[in-house]
Design a protein around this motif. Structure first.
Motif, PDB file in Angstrom:
ATOM      1  N   ASN A  85       3.500  33.401  -1.258  1.00 27.43           N
ATOM      2  CA  ASN A  85       2.175  32.975  -0.841  1.00 27.43           C
ATOM      3  C   ASN A  85       2.340  31.648  -0.087  1.00 27.43           C
ATOM      4  N   GLY A  86       2.828  31.766   1.141  1.00 25.74           N
ATOM      5  CA  GLY A  86       3.258  30.593   1.910  1.00 25.74           C
ATOM      6  C   GLY A  86       4.662  30.186   1.490  1.00 25.74           C
ATOM      7  N   SER A  87       5.323  29.400   2.341  1.00 24.02           N
ATOM      8  CA  SER A  87       6.645  28.864   1.992  1.00 24.02           C
ATOM      9  C   SER A  87       6.540  28.016   0.737  1.00 24.02           C
ATOM     10  N   ASP A  88       5.389  27.400   0.564  1.00 23.79           N
ATOM     11  CA  ASP A  88       5.212  26.502  -0.573  1.00 23.79           C
ATOM     12  C   ASP A  88       5.498  27.211  -1.893  1.00 23.79           C
ATOM     13  N   GLU A  89       5.088  28.471  -2.003  1.00 26.58           N
ATOM     14  CA  GLU A  89       5.371  29.207  -3.241  1.00 26.58           C
ATOM     15  C   GLU A  89       6.876  29.429  -3.403  1.00 26.58           C
ATOM     16  N   MET A 115       6.525  18.597   0.750  1.00 26.89           N
ATOM     17  CA  MET A 115       6.295  19.544  -0.346  1.00 26.89           C
ATOM     18  C   MET A 115       7.496  19.705  -1.278  1.00 26.89           C
ATOM     19  N   TYR A 116       8.722  19.417  -0.764  1.00 24.81           N
ATOM     20  CA  TYR A 116       9.888  19.574  -1.644  1.00 24.81           C
ATOM     21  C   TYR A 116       9.763  18.638  -2.837  1.00 24.81           C
ATOM     22  N   GLN A 117       9.347  17.399  -2.546  1.00 22.48           N
ATOM     23  CA  GLN A 117       9.225  16.401  -3.598  1.00 22.48           C
ATOM     24  C   GLN A 117       8.088  16.735  -4.558  1.00 22.48           C
ATOM     25  N   LEU A 156      17.590  21.955   3.446  1.00 24.76           N
ATOM     26  CA  LEU A 156      17.761  21.436   4.805  1.00 24.76           C
ATOM     27  C   LEU A 156      16.650  21.992   5.672  1.00 24.76           C
ATOM     28  N   CYS A 157      15.854  21.115   6.227  1.00 21.92           N
ATOM     29  CA  CYS A 157      14.760  21.543   7.091  1.00 21.92           C
ATOM     30  C   CYS A 157      15.224  21.368   8.540  1.00 21.92           C
ATOM     31  N   SER A 158      15.439  22.496   9.233  1.00 18.94           N
ATOM     32  CA  SER A 158      15.979  22.412  10.598  1.00 18.94           C
ATOM     33  C   SER A 158      15.378  23.519  11.458  1.00 18.94           C
ATOM     34  N   ASN A 160      13.730  19.773  11.796  1.00 21.21           N
ATOM     35  CA  ASN A 160      13.194  18.990  10.692  1.00 21.21           C
ATOM     36  C   ASN A 160      11.783  18.478  10.991  1.00 21.21           C
ATOM     37  N   ASN A 161      10.958  18.502   9.972  1.00 20.75           N
ATOM     38  CA  ASN A 161       9.637  17.902   9.996  1.00 20.75           C
ATOM     39  C   ASN A 161       9.730  16.595   9.195  1.00 20.75           C
ATOM     40  N   PRO A 162       9.397  15.431   9.704  1.00 19.07           N
ATOM     41  CA  PRO A 162       8.639  15.147  10.925  1.00 19.07           C
ATOM     42  C   PRO A 162       9.484  14.750  12.142  1.00 19.07           C
ATOM     43  N   ALA A 188      10.906  26.714   9.315  1.00 21.81           N
ATOM     44  CA  ALA A 188       9.496  26.918   9.675  1.00 21.81           C
ATOM     45  C   ALA A 188       9.276  26.835  11.198  1.00 21.81           C
ATOM     46  N   TYR A 189      10.123  26.027  11.875  1.00 23.75           N
ATOM     47  CA  TYR A 189       9.914  25.800  13.319  1.00 23.75           C
ATOM     48  C   TYR A 189      10.973  26.467  14.190  1.00 23.75           C
ATOM     49  N   ILE A 190      11.686  27.425  13.636  1.00 23.16           N
ATOM     50  CA  ILE A 190      12.840  28.004  14.326  1.00 23.16           C
ATOM     51  C   ILE A 190      12.455  28.668  15.652  1.00 23.16           C
ATOM     52  N   LEU A 214       5.000  32.634   8.527  1.00 23.91           N
ATOM     53  CA  LEU A 214       4.121  33.137   9.589  1.00 23.91           C
ATOM     54  C   LEU A 214       3.070  32.082   9.957  1.00 23.91           C
ATOM     55  N   SER A 215       3.202  30.875   9.375  1.00 25.40           N
ATOM     56  CA  SER A 215       2.149  29.857   9.539  1.00 25.40           C
ATOM     57  C   SER A 215       2.187  29.112  10.869  1.00 25.40           C
ATOM     58  N   LYS A 216       3.310  29.083  11.572  1.00 20.01           N
ATOM     59  CA  LYS A 216       3.399  28.220  12.742  1.00 20.01           C
ATOM     60  C   LYS A 216       3.356  29.062  14.025  1.00 20.01           C
ATOM     61  N   ALA A 217       4.511  29.524  14.524  1.00 19.59           N
ATOM     62  CA  ALA A 217       4.519  30.244  15.794  1.00 19.59           C
ATOM     63  C   ALA A 217       3.646  31.506  15.748  1.00 19.59           C
ATOM     64  N   LEU A 223      -3.302  33.006   6.430  1.00 23.83           N
ATOM     65  CA  LEU A 223      -2.956  34.168   5.597  1.00 23.83           C
ATOM     66  C   LEU A 223      -2.019  33.817   4.456  1.00 23.83           C
ATOM     67  N   ARG A 224      -1.274  32.719   4.563  1.00 21.02           N
ATOM     68  CA  ARG A 224      -0.329  32.275   3.530  1.00 21.02           C
ATOM     69  C   ARG A 224       0.794  33.287   3.325  1.00 21.02           C
ATOM     70  N   ILE A 225       1.659  33.448   4.323  1.00 20.44           N
ATOM     71  CA  ILE A 225       2.823  34.327   4.168  1.00 20.44           C
ATOM     72  C   ILE A 225       4.094  33.540   4.505  1.00 20.44           C
TER      73      ILE A 225
HETATM   74  C1  PLP Z   1       4.427  23.968   8.003  1.00 21.26           C
HETATM   75  C2  PLP Z   1       5.685  24.001   7.233  1.00 21.26           C
HETATM   76  C3  PLP Z   1       5.970  25.054   6.364  1.00 21.26           C
HETATM   77  C4  PLP Z   1       5.012  26.183   6.187  1.00 21.26           C
HETATM   78  O1  PLP Z   1       4.491  26.264   4.925  1.00 21.26           O
HETATM   79  P1  PLP Z   1       3.581  27.530   4.569  1.00 21.26           P
HETATM   80  O2  PLP Z   1       3.362  27.332   3.113  1.00 21.26           O
HETATM   81  O3  PLP Z   1       4.418  28.752   4.857  1.00 21.26           O
HETATM   82  O4  PLP Z   1       2.355  27.478   5.396  1.00 21.26           O
HETATM   83  C5  PLP Z   1       7.186  25.067   5.702  1.00 21.26           C
HETATM   84  N1  PLP Z   1       8.081  24.089   5.895  1.00 21.26           N
HETATM   85  C6  PLP Z   1       7.845  23.076   6.733  1.00 21.26           C
HETATM   86  C7  PLP Z   1       8.871  22.046   6.953  1.00 21.26           C
HETATM   87  C8  PLP Z   1       6.632  22.996   7.417  1.00 21.26           C
HETATM   88  O5  PLP Z   1       6.413  21.953   8.242  1.00 21.26           O
END
Ligand code: PLP
Length: 356
Positions: A85-89, A115-117, A156-158, A160-162, A188-190, A214-217, A223-225
């Protein structure tokens, strides 16, 4: 750096390894039934008749139709895909599967996604922050120093945000070869990146899990996938721990419909990349911009003489960006999302009148 990777199942918390998962009615029965009297559902339908999908039945707990379609797009077998339910889950589940609260730790390379923290804090799991170097690349020595036998997950976020940049592929490979816990790549930004996904490296590294969304591109943040691609042992653990019906019927069917339109998404990606280049060049012309960091994502991080002053000015003009000044290595930095051509032009017009 540390001993051999013990294998996914051995790395999981003992209670997760041995627990019996919830077995839902929809798990136990597969096929087409004439009478569905197994799940205490309402037999009459749903009172809202505006949709042509009935919501009175529980959704497919394993979302096979959606996974089969994603499998075609991503080139990964459907049984190697997990949907959250989103990457967050997925972040939350990974921490709960592998990290013993109050004992184990995760490593993140800061500045990075917040969100990792948060997920680790909710689970009472220690977070070891390893700062990126001055060019926002991985500090391999620092990662090695911070790793111990309780380090179960490295994220590893790549891109990377921000910061917007991708990490060097060779550095990521060093980490994959030496870290004896799970390595989760958040991609997420690949879709906006010059680098290709680590999905094709999944067969190479047993400890790798690739996360996309599916949240970005794809334009489906509502939808939270979120998607995880990994070894069968890992997918099995994720399925065991997730809430049985974590993706609703509506979300599954609307995502499936959207996936029929990859061409639209590709056009949008091209537009964003064109606009990212235009914004980068334009920002660099302003005398009050000190640096625009290179981006592989749909946003730009840039350093100015006074981020708070510029932020307030933009707010007065009705434009919201993100002030990242308190993130490590990001003093006086703003992060701006690449909008449509007219939105970006409006931003640049407003920025032209800015008096620092
Ligand atoms: C926006 C973002 C996500 C997406 O999270 P969802 O829960 O799938 O909407 C994941 N990781 C990073 C780094 C982001 O910036």
């Amino acid at each position: 750096m540390s001993p051999e990777f013990p294998g996914i199942t051995a790395l999981a918390r003992p209670n997760i390894r041995t627990m019996k998962p919830y077995s839902s009615a929809r798990n136990e029965f597969k096929g087409t039934a004439q009478l569905m009297l197994d799940a205490n559902e309402n037999p009459f339908g749903s009172p809202d008749t505006g949709f042509n999908i009935a919501f009175n039945r529980y959704p497919d707990p394993l979302q096979w139709e959606l996974k089969n379609q994603l499998s075609r797009i991503k080139g990964v077998p459907a049984n190697h895909i997990f949907l959250g339910n989103g990457s967050d889950e997925i972040i939350d589940l990974m921490i709960r599967i592998f990290c013993e609260p109050g004992k184990d730790n995760i490593l993140i390379c800061t500045p990075t996604y917040g969100m990792y923290q948060v997920a680790a804090a909710i689970s009472n799991v220690e977070v070891r922050e390893v700062p990126l170097n001055a060019s926002f690349q991985l500090d391999l020595d620092a990662i090695a120093i911070q790793t111990d036998s309780n380090s179960k997950l490295l994220i590893l976020c790549s891109p990377n945000n921000p910061t917007g940049n991708s990490f060097y592929r060779e550095d990521i490979e060093v980490v994959l070869n030496n870290f004896s816990g799970m390595v989760m790549m958040d991609e997420a930004y690949i879709n906006y990146s010059r680098q290709h996904s680590f999905i094709r490296e999944l067969t190479e590294y047993p400890n790798l899990v690739v996360m996309q969304t599916l949240s970005k591109a794809w334009g489906l943040a509502g939808l939270r996938i979120g998607m995880a691609f990994g070894a069968l042992d890992l997918i099995e653990l994720l399925n065991k721990v997730k809430p049985p019906y974590n993706i609703s019927t509506v979300d599954q069917s609307l995502a499936l419909r959207a996936l029929q339109n990859p061409q639209t998404v590709n056009d949008w990606i091209q537009q964003v990349i064109r606009e990212r280049n235009r914004m980068q060049t334009a920002l660099e012309q302003f005398p009050w911009v000190e640096k625009v960091f290179p981006s592989d994502a749909n946003f730009l991080l840039f350093r100015v003489s006074d981020a708070y002053h510029l932020y307030d000015y933009l707010i007065q003009q009705g434009i919201v960006v993100r002030n990242r000044s308190t993130d490590p290595g990001c003093s006086n930095c703003l992060r701006i999302t690449i909008g449509s051509e007219s939105e970006n032009t409006r931003f640049l017009d407003v920025a032209t009148s800015y008096q620092p």
